[in-house]
Design an enzyme around this catalytic site. Structure first.
Site, short mmCIF file in Angstrom:
data_model
loop_
_atom_site.label_atom_id
_atom_site.label_comp_id
_atom_site.label_asym_id
_atom_site.label_seq_id
_atom_site.Cartn_x
_atom_site.Cartn_y
_atom_site.Cartn_z
N LYS A 55 -4.47 -3.87 4.29
CA LYS A 55 -5.78 -3.31 3.82
C LYS A 55 -6.52 -4.33 2.84
CE LYS A 55 -5.02 1.36 4.54
NZ LYS A 55 -4.23 2.80 4.07
N GLN A 98 -2.96 6.01 -1.12
CA GLN A 98 -2.07 6.04 0.09
C GLN A 98 -0.92 6.89 0.12
OE1 GLN A 98 -2.42 3.53 2.33
NE2 GLN A 98 -0.70 4.15 3.55
N ASP A 157 -11.30 7.62 3.27
CA ASP A 157 -10.37 7.91 3.82
C ASP A 157 -10.65 9.18 4.88
OD1 ASP A 157 -8.16 6.62 4.44
OD2 ASP A 157 -7.03 7.27 2.55
N1 GUN Z 1 -0.77 6.88 5.33
C1 GUN Z 1 -0.66 6.67 6.68
N2 GUN Z 1 -1.87 6.47 7.07
C2 GUN Z 1 -2.85 6.68 5.85
C3 GUN Z 1 -4.33 6.39 5.94
O1 GUN Z 1 -5.12 6.23 6.97
N3 GUN Z 1 -4.77 6.57 4.66
C4 GUN Z 1 -3.83 7.01 3.50
N4 GUN Z 1 -4.36 6.86 2.60
N5 GUN Z 1 -2.64 6.94 3.71
C5 GUN Z 1 -2.17 6.93 5.04
#
Ligand code: GUN
Length: 294
Positions: free
Chosen positions: A54, A98, A121
């Site tokens: 990211k 996350q 998200d």
């Molecule tokens: N954990 C697995 N996929 C994601 C995601 O797309 N966003 C977040 N915040 N955590 C995750």
């Protein structure tokens, strides 16, 4: 059947360079550089990898990024205070926490504390609810990435039978909503999960199968109709002594035997994964432009 591989990595690269060009134009015209912040708790290997990718994607897109780390033993109050700070920080356009979070933290409570206008998200109930009735909002990154891939490859979805394997809040449920909606998938959608009694029969009738259950190589050739489109969301780490890392990423689809039956199929890695991150970048740019919320 000669199948076509859906290349998520290449598609994501194209989209990220489009985003980067737009950011350059915005900044050159005196506008604001988009800023994504992320909260990472602990040192889970999968989350570390996601986060590294990211941050790299932010660089590619010309965004500012801020990573805030906490130890595994962080308290709920400390996390809530951090979320509150990011909510109020005018330079931060969007942020994510996350997942998964450690067991002692109420994940839903943290998600609910995020200002929905910065929830890139798309996990906050306001965004989930707006998405489900087709209002402008942040759409969760993995489902949005899959839809973008289907569109990018001109794969018809309207009126098709789509089976979704998995009912998680961040993939299965939102994907089911999007695939059924008129201006997105416009498909006939069936959701199967661990307690479904007719999962194989449903899959055999499907034109499109989205496998998002997190069980390595669950979908086998005997469950797939000739000519189906198969999208693999699985990213389970399985031990592999021949790799330097000691593991390999394994999808939910037994690729080698399923692929020859498909018209289109995504690989793991290089399919849905890069598109998830690319969608997060799209959402952050939209947040920065205040596209959905003032
Ligand atoms: N954990 C697995 N996929 C994601 C995601 O797309 N966003 C977040 N915040 N955590 C995750």
């Amino acid at each position: 059947m000669k199948y076509q591989l859906i290349d998520g990595k290449a598609t994501a690269t194209t989209i990220k360079s489009e985003i980067s060009e737009e950011v350059q134009r915005i900044v050159a015209a005196g506008g604001k550089q988009p800023h994504l912040a992320a909260i990472l708790v602990g040192h889970d290997g999968g989350s570390e990898t996601y986060m590294k990718n990211k941050v790299l994607a932010c660089e590619k897109c010309g965004f500012k990024s801020t990573l805030i780390r906490f130890d595994e033993d962080v308290t709920e109050e400390e996390l809530l205070a951090c979320v509150d700070k990011l909510n109020k920080d005018e330079d931060v356009d969007g942020f994510i926490v996350q997942l998964p979070l450690p067991k002692h933290i109420d994940e839903q409570k943290i998600i609910m504390a995020i200002d929905y206008r910065k929830d890139v998200d798309g996990f906050h109930p306001i965004n989930v609810g707006r998405m489900s009735i087709g209002l402008p909002c942040f759409i969760s990154a993995t489902p949005l990435g899959m839809l973008t891939l289907l569109r990018h490859y001109n794969i018809p979805t309207s009126g098709k039978k789509c089976v979704i394997l998995g009912r998680s809040n961040i993939v299965g449920k939102p994907m089911a909503q999007l695939m059924m909606q008129k201006h997105y998938g416009d498909s006939t959608v069936t959701v199967c999960h661990s307690h479904s009694k007719t999962l194989k029969e449903e899959c055999l009738e499907a034109d499109i199968i989205i496998a998002a259950i997190g069980r390595p190589e669950f979908l086998t050739a005997d469950m797939v109709k000739e000519g189906a489109v198969v999208i693999d969301v699985g990213t389970t780490r399985v031990p592999d002594a021949s790799r330097k890392s000691g593991f390999r990423l394994c999808g939910d689809v037994k690729f080698d035997e399923v692929a020859p039956k498909c018209s289109y199929i995504t690989p793991v890695p290089g399919g849905v994964g890069p598109m998830t991150i690319c969608s997060l970048m799209k959402n952050t740019l939209a947040a920065s432009k205040k596209e959905y919320y003032k």
